[in-house]
Design an enzyme around this catalytic site. Structure first.
Site, mmCIF file in Angstrom:
data_model
loop_
_atom_site.group_PDB
_atom_site.id
_atom_site.type_symbol
_atom_site.label_atom_id
_atom_site.label_comp_id
_atom_site.label_asym_id
_atom_site.label_seq_id
_atom_site.Cartn_x
_atom_site.Cartn_y
_atom_site.Cartn_z
ATOM 1 N N SER A 103 18.533 16.736 47.665
ATOM 2 C CA SER A 103 18.892 15.483 46.974
ATOM 3 C C SER A 103 19.244 14.368 47.971
ATOM 4 C CB SER A 103 20.090 15.730 46.046
ATOM 5 O OG SER A 103 20.550 14.485 45.534
ATOM 6 N N LYS A 140 20.785 19.376 33.173
ATOM 7 C CA LYS A 140 20.953 18.155 32.371
ATOM 8 C C LYS A 140 21.207 18.449 30.883
ATOM 9 C CE LYS A 140 18.546 14.782 35.235
ATOM 10 N NZ LYS A 140 17.541 13.708 35.275
ATOM 11 N N ASP A 180 19.036 7.403 33.373
ATOM 12 C CA ASP A 180 17.625 7.369 33.803
ATOM 13 C C ASP A 180 16.846 6.263 33.076
ATOM 14 O OD1 ASP A 180 17.730 9.410 35.693
ATOM 15 O OD2 ASP A 180 17.298 10.979 34.221
HETATM 16 P P1 NDP Z 1 9.591 18.432 33.991
HETATM 17 O O1 NDP Z 1 9.259 19.726 34.640
HETATM 18 O O2 NDP Z 1 10.617 18.376 32.935
HETATM 19 O O3 NDP Z 1 8.232 17.820 33.358
HETATM 20 C C1 NDP Z 1 7.020 17.840 34.040
HETATM 21 C C2 NDP Z 1 5.974 17.053 33.266
HETATM 22 O O4 NDP Z 1 4.769 17.005 34.048
HETATM 23 C C3 NDP Z 1 5.603 17.684 31.916
HETATM 24 O O5 NDP Z 1 5.308 16.660 31.011
HETATM 25 C C4 NDP Z 1 4.356 18.495 32.270
HETATM 26 O O6 NDP Z 1 3.503 18.700 31.173
HETATM 27 C C5 NDP Z 1 3.701 17.555 33.256
HETATM 28 N N1 NDP Z 1 2.763 18.236 34.153
HETATM 29 C C6 NDP Z 1 3.082 19.082 35.153
HETATM 30 N N2 NDP Z 1 1.955 19.490 35.778
HETATM 31 C C7 NDP Z 1 0.909 18.885 35.151
HETATM 32 C C8 NDP Z 1 -0.501 18.912 35.312
HETATM 33 N N3 NDP Z 1 -1.070 19.634 36.277
HETATM 34 N N4 NDP Z 1 -1.268 18.173 34.487
HETATM 35 C C9 NDP Z 1 -0.684 17.400 33.512
HETATM 36 N N5 NDP Z 1 0.651 17.342 33.303
HETATM 37 C C10 NDP Z 1 1.435 18.075 34.110
HETATM 38 O O7 NDP Z 1 9.947 17.438 35.196
HETATM 39 P P2 NDP Z 1 10.809 16.086 35.139
HETATM 40 O O8 NDP Z 1 10.498 15.388 33.875
HETATM 41 O O9 NDP Z 1 12.189 16.364 35.492
HETATM 42 O O10 NDP Z 1 10.168 15.288 36.370
HETATM 43 C C11 NDP Z 1 8.853 14.747 36.275
HETATM 44 C C12 NDP Z 1 8.627 13.755 37.385
HETATM 45 O O11 NDP Z 1 9.512 12.650 37.243
HETATM 46 C C13 NDP Z 1 8.884 14.324 38.778
HETATM 47 O O12 NDP Z 1 7.805 13.980 39.572
HETATM 48 C C14 NDP Z 1 10.133 13.638 39.267
HETATM 49 O O13 NDP Z 1 10.052 13.357 40.660
HETATM 50 C C15 NDP Z 1 10.084 12.321 38.501
HETATM 51 N N6 NDP Z 1 11.430 11.785 38.278
HETATM 52 C C16 NDP Z 1 11.746 10.587 38.864
HETATM 53 C C17 NDP Z 1 12.980 10.021 38.675
HETATM 54 C C18 NDP Z 1 13.294 8.722 39.325
HETATM 55 O O14 NDP Z 1 14.454 8.297 39.257
HETATM 56 N N7 NDP Z 1 12.334 8.065 39.948
HETATM 57 C C19 NDP Z 1 14.017 10.659 37.836
HETATM 58 C C20 NDP Z 1 13.577 11.918 37.269
HETATM 59 C C21 NDP Z 1 12.335 12.453 37.499
HETATM 60 P P3 NDP Z 1 3.689 20.004 30.198
HETATM 61 O O15 NDP Z 1 4.740 19.608 29.201
HETATM 62 O O16 NDP Z 1 2.371 20.199 29.604
HETATM 63 O O17 NDP Z 1 4.128 21.144 31.093
#
Ligand code: NDP
Length: 310
Positions: free
Chosen positions: A37, A88, A124
């Site tokens: 982090s 969370k 967020d």
């Molecule tokens: P989660 O694991 O909760 O969600 C992941 C998401 O990505 C799901 O919707 C999943 O779809 C999708 N996904 C994963 N792999 C693939 C793929 N190969 N093809 C299509 N869809 C895919 O993660 P988070 O929501 O916590 O984080 C997601 C992103 O957001 C991360 O990259 C993180 O760095 C970023 N983030 C940025 C923040 C910021 O402040 N800038 C804050 C929080 C997060 P499915 O439901 O089908 O599995």
């Protein structure tokens, strides 16, 4: 400033550990893993700038350890803490009070110790609002938004914020289609207004298919990538470059160093595009403001984040 990771269990078993630090630890981030982090960098820069004699530390907590550790924050003299993966949702359960965003999203990223009570916030989505304004000089509520990855935690938080803002239009896309469809059903009623277009048209889910995305993207101003595609340097773009047009605004929530393929492709198409650093910054700035009740020194926090991500 010490950038070590501490066992969160020590909040209850050895609270003196945190008070004996120089300066004492009064803020932190719970996670598992948490050693990666970069939040301590931004919050410690802010605390130093404001002359507040305290520090923000990483707190490693397993799923089993988290609830007791979070409840021990007050006894250890903490003002509060951030919460990241995988806690969370669990954080929601242990709070005495919740803000509206946390309640609707079902997730808490900021805990505040208020006497004997623990209050939960989600910064967020509100952080994204500030980030979009800063990056593109527009308000989220005035935009037609497509969220890729609407089934994940970040995607849900962003979708809820769009609904709270009653943005012009919200298109939800997710690899597992049913998650986006369920979220669209849940949020649609929040889009009811006296506008000509009804809630069913203003909040929709479309399948993760190029043709469907292309058709929906035609009616959108802002594309947000909230999938984890792009976290690795070798990852492709989540959608085909041929779908990106110069009129689009593209916000990739990924904040690791180096441009993602999506941002690279968007820039090549003539679109305005940014990474997720500003969202990370502003969600952190909002947490800081809640804990300290003073405006966050955003530029110091940004500089520290940029240095920490490399
Ligand atoms: P989660 O694991 O909760 O969600 C992941 C998401 O990505 C799901 O919707 C999943 O779809 C999708 N996904 C994963 N792999 C693939 C793929 N190969 N093809 C299509 N869809 C895919 O993660 P988070 O929501 O916590 O984080 C997601 C992103 O957001 C991360 O990259 C993180 O760095 C970023 N983030 C940025 C923040 C910021 O402040 N800038 C804050 C929080 C997060 P499915 O439901 O089908 O599995």
């Amino acid at each position: 400033m010490d950038s070590a990771t501490y066992p969160a269990a020590a909040l209850s078993t050895n609270p003196g550990l945190f008070s004996s630090m120089e300066p004492p630890a009064r803020l932190g981030v719970f996670g598992d893993p948490v050693a990666h982090s970069i939040s301590p960098a931004m919050h410690n820069a802010a605390l130093q700038k404001d002359g507040l004699a305290m520090q923000y530390v990483r707190l490693h907590a397993t799923v089993e350890e988290f609830p007791a550790a979070a409840r021990a924050l007050a006894g250890a003299g903490f003002l509060g803490a951030n919460v990241t993966i995988p806690h969370k949702t669990a954080a929601l359960e242990i709070c005495d009070d919740l803000d509206e965003h946390a309640r609707i999203t079902g997730a808490v990223n900021t805990l505040v110790v208020d006497g004997g009570r623990l209050c939960g916030f989600s910064t967020d989505g509100p952080g994204l609002v500030r980030a979009v304004h800063e990056e593109f000089f527009v308000d989220l509520r005035d935009l037609r938004v497509m969220v890729l990855g609407a089934g994940g935690g970040a995607g849900r938080s962003i979708a809820v914020q769009c609904a709270l803002e009653k943005c012009e239009r919200l298109v939800l896309v997710n690899r597992t289609a049913e998650k986006a469809a369920a979220l669209a059903r849940e949020l649609a009623s929040r889009f009811r207004s006296d506008r000509l277009v009804g809630p069913a048209e203003r909040c929709i889910a479309v399948p993760w298919e190029e043709k469907a995305i292309a058709a929906a993207l035609d009616g959108c101003d802002l594309l947000i990538n909230a999938t984890s595609i792009g976290l690795r340097r070798t990852d492709p773009s989540p959608i085909s470059p041929s779908l990106l047009t110069p009129n689009l605004l593209v916000f990739d929530t990924i904040y690791s160093a180096g441009r993602t393929k999506l941002v690279e492709n968007a820039a090549a198409a003539g679109a305005r595009a940014c990474d997720g650093l500003s969202m990370l910054l502003h969600q952190g700035a909002l947490s800081y403001e809640i804990w300290t009740n003073r405006p966050a020194p955003v530029e110091e926090m940004r500089g520290a984040l940029m240095a920490a991500r490399g």
